[in-house]
Write a protein that holds these residues in place. Structure first.
Motif, PDB file in Angstrom:
ATOM      1  N   HIS A  75       1.318   4.314  -3.152  1.00 54.95           N
ATOM      2  CA  HIS A  75       0.538   5.345  -2.474  1.00 54.95           C
ATOM      3  C   HIS A  75      -0.418   6.041  -3.443  1.00 54.95           C
ATOM      4  O   HIS A  75      -0.025   6.481  -4.522  1.00 54.95           O
ATOM      5  CB  HIS A  75       1.487   6.373  -1.850  1.00 54.95           C
ATOM      6  CG  HIS A  75       0.787   7.417  -1.056  1.00 54.95           C
ATOM      7  ND1 HIS A  75      -0.187   7.132  -0.135  1.00 54.95           N
ATOM      8  CD2 HIS A  75       0.927   8.781  -1.049  1.00 54.95           C
ATOM      9  CE1 HIS A  75      -0.611   8.247   0.420  1.00 54.95           C
ATOM     10  NE2 HIS A  75       0.041   9.258  -0.122  1.00 54.95           N
ATOM     11  N   ASN A  76      -1.687   6.115  -3.027  1.00 53.02           N
ATOM     12  CA  ASN A  76      -2.759   6.732  -3.830  1.00 53.02           C
ATOM     13  C   ASN A  76      -3.039   5.982  -5.136  1.00 53.02           C
ATOM     14  O   ASN A  76      -3.662   6.540  -6.048  1.00 53.02           O
ATOM     15  CB  ASN A  76      -2.459   8.200  -4.135  1.00 53.02           C
ATOM     16  CG  ASN A  76      -2.547   9.065  -2.889  1.00 53.02           C
ATOM     17  OD1 ASN A  76      -3.303   8.761  -1.959  1.00 53.02           O
ATOM     18  ND2 ASN A  76      -1.766  10.141  -2.848  1.00 53.02           N
TER      19      ASN A  76
ATOM     20  N   ALA B 208       0.831  -1.205   0.000  1.00 54.01           N
ATOM     21  CA  ALA B 208       0.000   0.000   0.000  1.00 54.01           C
ATOM     22  C   ALA B 208       0.867   1.257   0.000  1.00 54.01           C
ATOM     23  O   ALA B 208       0.587   2.224  -0.725  1.00 54.01           O
ATOM     24  CB  ALA B 208      -0.924  -0.003   1.209  1.00 54.01           C
TER      25      ALA B 208
ATOM     26  N   ARG C 255       1.695   0.938   6.733  1.00 52.82           N
ATOM     27  CA  ARG C 255       1.576   1.869   5.607  1.00 52.82           C
ATOM     28  C   ARG C 255       1.922   3.292   6.030  1.00 52.82           C
ATOM     29  O   ARG C 255       2.758   3.964   5.395  1.00 52.82           O
ATOM     30  CB  ARG C 255       0.156   1.826   5.046  1.00 52.82           C
ATOM     31  CG  ARG C 255      -0.135   2.877   3.972  1.00 52.82           C
ATOM     32  CD  ARG C 255      -1.593   2.844   3.578  1.00 52.82           C
ATOM     33  NE  ARG C 255      -1.926   3.872   2.615  1.00 52.82           N
ATOM     34  CZ  ARG C 255      -2.288   5.119   2.943  1.00 52.82           C
ATOM     35  NH1 ARG C 255      -2.321   5.473   4.225  1.00 52.82           N
ATOM     36  NH2 ARG C 255      -2.589   5.999   2.005  1.00 52.82           N
TER      37      ARG C 255
ATOM     38  N   ILE D 112      -4.286   2.084  -7.069  1.00 49.44           N
ATOM     39  CA  ILE D 112      -5.356   1.100  -6.915  1.00 49.44           C
ATOM     40  C   ILE D 112      -5.039   0.112  -5.799  1.00 49.44           C
ATOM     41  O   ILE D 112      -5.905  -0.243  -4.992  1.00 49.44           O
ATOM     42  CB  ILE D 112      -5.578   0.349  -8.251  1.00 49.44           C
ATOM     43  CG1 ILE D 112      -6.066   1.316  -9.327  1.00 49.44           C
ATOM     44  CG2 ILE D 112      -6.584  -0.791  -8.057  1.00 49.44           C
ATOM     45  CD1 ILE D 112      -6.258   0.672 -10.688  1.00 49.44           C
TER      46      ILE D 112
ATOM     47  N   MET E  60      -6.323  -0.670   1.766  1.00 46.66           N
ATOM     48  CA  MET E  60      -6.943   0.055   2.865  1.00 46.66           C
ATOM     49  C   MET E  60      -8.430  -0.271   3.002  1.00 46.66           C
ATOM     50  O   MET E  60      -8.985  -0.227   4.099  1.00 46.66           O
ATOM     51  CB  MET E  60      -6.738   1.553   2.683  1.00 46.66           C
ATOM     52  CG  MET E  60      -5.289   1.998   2.900  1.00 46.66           C
ATOM     53  SD  MET E  60      -4.625   1.514   4.541  1.00 46.66           S
ATOM     54  CE  MET E  60      -3.698   0.002   4.146  1.00 46.66           C
ATOM     55  N   THR E  61      -9.087  -0.594   1.889  1.00 47.24           N
ATOM     56  CA  THR E  61     -10.481  -1.040   1.978  1.00 47.24           C
ATOM     57  C   THR E  61     -10.573  -2.350   2.745  1.00 47.24           C
ATOM     58  O   THR E  61     -11.445  -2.535   3.611  1.00 47.24           O
ATOM     59  CB  THR E  61     -11.085  -1.217   0.571  1.00 47.24           C
ATOM     60  OG1 THR E  61     -11.050   0.039  -0.119  1.00 47.24           O
ATOM     61  CG2 THR E  61     -12.516  -1.717   0.655  1.00 47.24           C
TER      62      THR E  61
ATOM     63  N   ASP F 218      -3.157   0.578  -3.214  1.00 50.11           N
ATOM     64  CA  ASP F 218      -3.281   1.274  -1.933  1.00 50.11           C
ATOM     65  C   ASP F 218      -4.744   1.342  -1.498  1.00 50.11           C
ATOM     66  O   ASP F 218      -5.082   0.997  -0.360  1.00 50.11           O
ATOM     67  CB  ASP F 218      -2.697   2.683  -2.069  1.00 50.11           C
ATOM     68  CG  ASP F 218      -2.678   3.428  -0.733  1.00 50.11           C
ATOM     69  OD1 ASP F 218      -2.803   2.768   0.314  1.00 50.11           O
ATOM     70  OD2 ASP F 218      -2.543   4.666  -0.745  1.00 50.11           O
ATOM     71  N   TYR F 219      -5.617   1.761  -2.387  1.00 48.25           N
ATOM     72  CA  TYR F 219      -7.038   1.871  -2.051  1.00 48.25           C
ATOM     73  C   TYR F 219      -7.642   0.499  -1.731  1.00 48.25           C
ATOM     74  O   TYR F 219      -8.446   0.358  -0.798  1.00 48.25           O
ATOM     75  CB  TYR F 219      -7.804   2.515  -3.206  1.00 48.25           C
ATOM     76  CG  TYR F 219      -7.464   3.972  -3.424  1.00 48.25           C
ATOM     77  CD1 TYR F 219      -7.398   4.853  -2.340  1.00 48.25           C
ATOM     78  CD2 TYR F 219      -7.201   4.465  -4.688  1.00 48.25           C
ATOM     79  CE1 TYR F 219      -7.076   6.192  -2.534  1.00 48.25           C
ATOM     80  CE2 TYR F 219      -6.875   5.797  -4.888  1.00 48.25           C
ATOM     81  CZ  TYR F 219      -6.820   6.664  -3.808  1.00 48.25           C
ATOM     82  OH  TYR F 219      -6.507   7.973  -3.989  1.00 48.25           O
ATOM     83  N   LEU F 220      -7.244  -0.520  -2.491  1.00 48.73           N
ATOM     84  CA  LEU F 220      -7.763  -1.864  -2.254  1.00 48.73           C
ATOM     85  C   LEU F 220      -7.298  -2.394  -0.896  1.00 48.73           C
ATOM     86  O   LEU F 220      -8.082  -2.964  -0.132  1.00 48.73           O
ATOM     87  CB  LEU F 220      -7.311  -2.800  -3.373  1.00 48.73           C
ATOM     88  CG  LEU F 220      -7.780  -4.263  -3.282  1.00 48.73           C
ATOM     89  CD1 LEU F 220      -9.306  -4.328  -3.307  1.00 48.73           C
ATOM     90  CD2 LEU F 220      -7.188  -5.088  -4.411  1.00 48.73           C
TER      91      LEU F 220
ATOM     92  N   ARG G  88      -2.495  -0.934   8.288  1.00 45.58           N
ATOM     93  CA  ARG G  88      -2.647   0.518   8.318  1.00 45.58           C
ATOM     94  C   ARG G  88      -1.458   1.180   9.004  1.00 45.58           C
ATOM     95  O   ARG G  88      -0.964   2.217   8.547  1.00 45.58           O
ATOM     96  CB  ARG G  88      -3.944   0.886   9.043  1.00 45.58           C
ATOM     97  CG  ARG G  88      -5.209   0.561   8.256  1.00 45.58           C
ATOM     98  CD  ARG G  88      -6.451   0.835   9.082  1.00 45.58           C
ATOM     99  NE  ARG G  88      -6.550   2.248   9.451  1.00 45.58           N
ATOM    100  CZ  ARG G  88      -7.108   3.182   8.685  1.00 45.58           C
ATOM    101  NH1 ARG G  88      -7.641   2.849   7.521  1.00 45.58           N
ATOM    102  NH2 ARG G  88      -7.182   4.427   9.097  1.00 45.58           N
TER     103      ARG G  88
END
Length: 309
Positions: free
Chosen positions: A123-124, A119, A192, A126, A132-133, A128-130, A189
């Protein structure tokens, strides 16, 4: 180092005394007696049973017996299962609970670090978003709800994994997953955010300027310092996993200490409550002590110095 260890040992003894004393106070605060449910026994028999476990004595005398049993690590027989001693229950149940807890902790740490690193490096993006989801979902869903969902999907619907007991590696998968997801999300988290901060430091820029490979920079320089916050919460996560395993063991019918602990609370089995509480308290206090020692191993800058006279 010897002085530091002695101070920590003294603090550990005080902490254990506070925990065990609070446990005794809470047990005494519950109204009634463990033998109230024995409706088929006469009052004389109940009085004899209370005398056997010193429950007919004044509170301060009960407390002295309580402290004595802790010092001698001999909690006597269970109230509800007189044929079994609390020490015997601990001896049978703890290896199973320890295996489950440590397996879940290992899975959580390894997968959480990997997820957090990917992640941070994206950073920022896909990934990373996946990541963190997944982390948010893992933190949001309680482990007992997740356990029920896993049983329904993999044991009932798909029928590819067993749902209960603890007799083979296949039986370990679902309870380990149910326990590991939440701490994995927390570690992901934390890894990251810590790694993103470390990657902006000057020594990382210097390493890049020297032409070191990105993998070497991450593993040798960045990750070691980024893991310090993860090490900090390992003691708390260990406590969370081991205490959370009580419920998970009950759901999956695992013959660990969780089974005895939950049943002892329902039955007000004082010796079992006392034994499991003290045993886990000692274990978790030792884990917190080992976390402090790990600081010095991971970060050479953390040393113990004598105060200047």
């Amino acid at each position: 180092m010897a002085k530091y260890v002695l101070k920590r040992l003294a603090a550990m003894v005080v902490t254990l005394w506070v925990i065990t004393t609070l446990t005794f106070i809470m047990m005494q605060a519950i109204p009634g007696s463990p033998f109230n449910q024995e409706r088929n026994t006469s009052e004389a028999v109940q009085r004899n049973m209370e005398a056997q476990y010193h429950l007919d004595k004044p509170v301060y005398v009960q407390y002295l017996y309580y402290v004595k049993s802790i010092v001698l690590f001999d909690y006597g027989p269970s109230i509800k299962q007189p044929s079994q001693t609390v020490n015997g229950m601990l001896g049978r149940g703890f290896p199973v609970s320890f295996e489950l807890g440590m397996t879940a902790l290992l899975v959580a740490v390894l997968s959480g670090i990997v997820l957090g690193v990917f992640a941070a490096l994206n950073h920022n993006g896909i990934i990373d978003y996946l990541a963190m989801t997944i982390a948010v979902l893992g933190i949001s869903i309680p482990n007992f709800i997740l356990a029920t969902m896993l049983i329904q999907e993999f044991a009932v619907n798909l029928k590819i994994l067993p749902a209960a007991t603890w007799t083979s590696p296949a039986h370990m998968i679902l309870p380990t997953a149910a326990l590991a997801v939440s701490p994995m999300a927390i570690i992901a988290r934390l890894t990251r955010s810590s790694l993103l901060e470390v990657l902006t430091q000057d020594y990382i820029k210097t390493a890049r300027a020297k032409g070191l490979s990105p993998i070497k920079i991450i593993i040798k320089h960045a990750l070691r310092n980024a893991l310090m916050p993860v090490i900090t919460i390992l003691g708390t996560l260990t406590a969370s996993i081991l205490t959370g395993s009580f419920v998970i063991e009950k759901i999956f019918s695992i013959p660990g200490m969780g089974k005895y602990f939950v049943e002892s609370i329902n039955n007000r089995d004082y010796p079992v409550i006392m034994g499991t509480t003290v045993f886990y308290s000692i274990f978790l206090i030792i884990m917190l002590f080992l976390v402090d020692i790990a600081y010095g191993i991971l970060d050479p800058r953390i040393k113990l110095h004598k105060k200047e006279q």
